[in-house]
Write a protein that holds these residues in place. Structure first.
Motif, PDB file in Angstrom:
ATOM      1  N   TRP A  43      54.828 -10.724 -22.022  1.00 22.60           N
ATOM      2  CA  TRP A  43      54.960 -11.509 -23.243  1.00 22.60           C
ATOM      3  C   TRP A  43      55.832 -12.717 -22.927  1.00 22.60           C
ATOM      4  O   TRP A  43      57.002 -12.581 -22.640  1.00 22.60           O
ATOM      5  N   ARG A  45      56.210 -15.638 -28.516  1.00 23.04           N
ATOM      6  CA  ARG A  45      55.762 -14.933 -27.311  1.00 23.04           C
ATOM      7  C   ARG A  45      54.315 -14.482 -27.463  1.00 23.04           C
ATOM      8  O   ARG A  45      53.909 -13.960 -28.501  1.00 23.04           O
ATOM      9  N   ASP A  65      50.745 -12.804 -25.050  1.00 20.87           N
ATOM     10  CA  ASP A  65      50.329 -12.203 -23.783  1.00 20.87           C
ATOM     11  C   ASP A  65      49.446 -13.204 -23.044  1.00 20.87           C
ATOM     12  O   ASP A  65      49.239 -14.338 -23.504  1.00 20.87           O
ATOM     13  N   PHE A  97      52.945 -11.842 -29.918  1.00 19.67           N
ATOM     14  CA  PHE A  97      53.739 -10.619 -29.973  1.00 19.67           C
ATOM     15  C   PHE A  97      53.816 -10.203 -31.433  1.00 19.67           C
ATOM     16  O   PHE A  97      54.143 -11.013 -32.296  1.00 19.67           O
ATOM     17  N   ILE A 116      60.483 -14.126 -30.929  1.00 19.07           N
ATOM     18  CA  ILE A 116      60.079 -12.907 -31.624  1.00 19.07           C
ATOM     19  C   ILE A 116      60.248 -13.105 -33.125  1.00 19.07           C
ATOM     20  O   ILE A 116      61.316 -13.469 -33.594  1.00 19.07           O
TER      21      ILE A 116
END
Length: 194
Positions: free
Chosen positions: A4, A12, A14, A20, A49
């Motif tokens: 991430w 973030r 992938d 995320f 996040i």
């Protein structure tokens, strides 16, 4: 390390560009906890996040966090503690295997060595030996990190020099523990307080 990364969007993702998942944060609706959540969210935002806070009453908080681990969202957090006496056992019991399913061990953490150590500490009367055993148990929790303590509230408490054996409740600083308290050498001008 899990792949991430912030690839420039501030969130973030992938390798395929999937964001995320937001951290679902269930918290009791108290002003101090709202303030702590805002600070926590700002810190996590710097890491890319997202956090979705859900301010709830105690009963909703307990019901959501007490669900079996497989029924909780993969990314969930809560903020709660309710120790009632001055001993690590009152908080550490939340990490016992027996509390992992439907109890207050909301992370679902279970470690047999941790359980053994906390039981040994409970059966030990010597305070220094008890502290040593609890330190071993706490090391297991810190290494495995089933929870992250993000904030701790400081509270100033004052008492007279003639009030003896007053102990601060480490989890509920606004609820003093009076059981072991006694008065010794109180000046006569305070006799009316009986």
């Amino acid at each position: 390390e899990a792949g991430w990364e912030d690839r420039g969007s501030g969130v973030r993702t992938d390798a395929e560009g999937n964001e995320f998942p937001p951290l679902e944060h269930i918290i009791m609706d108290l002003e101090i906890r709202r303030q702590m959540t805002e600070v926590w969210m700002a810190g996590l935002q710097k890491l890319g996040i997202k956090v979705d806070p859900n301010y709830v009453t105690w009963d909703v908080n307990a019901a959501e966090m007490s669900k079996p681990v497989e029924e909780k969202p993969a990314h969930i957090s809560g903020m709660s503690n309710w120790p009632s006496f001055v001993d690590p056992a009152d908080v550490l019991r939340y990490f016992n295997c027996s509390e992992a399913e439907g109890g207050l061990n909301w992370a679902g953490f279970c470690d047999e060595e941790f359980d053994r150590l906390t039981q040994e500490a409970l059966a030990t009367a010597d305070p220094d030996e008890r502290a040593r055993i609890y330190a071993e148990a706490i090391k297991i929790v810190n290494e495995q990190a089933p929870v992250v303590v993000a904030a701790e509230v400081d509270m100033l408490q004052a008492y007279r020099s003639w009030v003896k054996n007053y102990q601060v409740n480490p989890g509920l600083t606004h609820v003093p523990i009076f059981y072991p308290v006694y008065i010794e050498g109180r000046p006569p001008q305070f006799d009316h307080l009986n």
